[in-house]
Scaffold this motif. Structure first.
Motif, short mmCIF file in Angstrom:
data_model
loop_
_atom_site.label_atom_id
_atom_site.label_comp_id
_atom_site.label_asym_id
_atom_site.label_seq_id
_atom_site.Cartn_x
_atom_site.Cartn_y
_atom_site.Cartn_z
N GLU A 60 -2.07 -1.33 12.26
CA GLU A 60 -2.12 -2.13 13.48
C GLU A 60 -2.86 -3.45 13.26
O GLU A 60 -2.45 -4.49 13.77
N GLU A 61 -3.94 -3.40 12.49
CA GLU A 61 -4.71 -4.61 12.20
C GLU A 61 -3.88 -5.58 11.34
O GLU A 61 -3.87 -6.78 11.57
N LEU A 62 -3.18 -5.03 10.36
CA LEU A 62 -2.39 -5.86 9.46
C LEU A 62 -1.15 -6.42 10.16
O LEU A 62 -0.69 -7.52 9.83
N GLU A 63 -0.64 -5.71 11.14
CA GLU A 63 0.46 -6.25 11.96
C GLU A 63 -0.04 -7.41 12.82
O GLU A 63 0.69 -8.38 13.05
N GLU A 64 -1.30 -7.31 13.27
CA GLU A 64 -1.91 -8.42 14.00
C GLU A 64 -2.00 -9.67 13.12
O GLU A 64 -1.74 -10.79 13.57
N THR A 116 4.38 -7.23 6.65
CA THR A 116 3.27 -6.28 6.77
C THR A 116 3.28 -5.25 5.65
O THR A 116 2.23 -4.89 5.13
N HIS A 117 4.47 -4.78 5.25
CA HIS A 117 4.51 -3.75 4.20
C HIS A 117 3.93 -4.27 2.88
O HIS A 117 3.34 -3.50 2.12
N GLN A 118 4.06 -5.55 2.60
CA GLN A 118 3.47 -6.09 1.38
C GLN A 118 1.95 -6.16 1.49
O GLN A 118 1.24 -5.91 0.52
N LYS A 150 -3.84 -1.09 -0.08
CA LYS A 150 -3.91 0.28 -0.62
C LYS A 150 -4.14 0.29 -2.12
O LYS A 150 -4.50 1.31 -2.68
N ASN A 151 -3.94 -0.85 -2.77
CA ASN A 151 -4.11 -0.93 -4.22
C ASN A 151 -5.27 -1.83 -4.62
O ASN A 151 -5.24 -2.46 -5.67
N GLY A 152 -6.28 -1.90 -3.76
CA GLY A 152 -7.51 -2.61 -4.11
C GLY A 152 -7.63 -4.01 -3.56
O GLY A 152 -8.65 -4.67 -3.77
N GLY A 153 -6.61 -4.51 -2.86
CA GLY A 153 -6.68 -5.84 -2.28
C GLY A 153 -7.60 -5.87 -1.07
O GLY A 153 -7.93 -4.84 -0.50
#
Length: 63
Positions: free
Chosen positions: A16-20, A37-39, A45-48
């Motif tokens: 939800e935050e990343l969609e914002e 958003t999926h990127q 999820k991979n350390g970013g």
């Protein structure tokens, strides 16, 4: 409450935050220039790291 207390910068992890973030980025750069958003979720999820700047509980910036 001072203005500095009204500004909150925090790490974003929830979908939800990343969609914002995506919505704000679209307002700034347009639909074709914003990152899906999926990127962003994959990067987190991979350390970013994605930071959100909130003023009075509203997202006003990100990095």
């Amino acid at each position: 409450m001072t203005k500095s207390q009204e500004l909150e910068i925090r790490s974003l992890h929830l979908i939800e935050e990343l969609e914002e973030v995506r919505k704000l980025e679209t307002k700034i750069w347009g639909e074709n220039e914003s990152i899906p958003t999926h990127q962003t979720i994959t990067a987190v999820k991979n350390g970013g790291l994605v930071l959100g700047a909130y003023f009075r509980k509203q997202l006003v910036g990100f990095q």
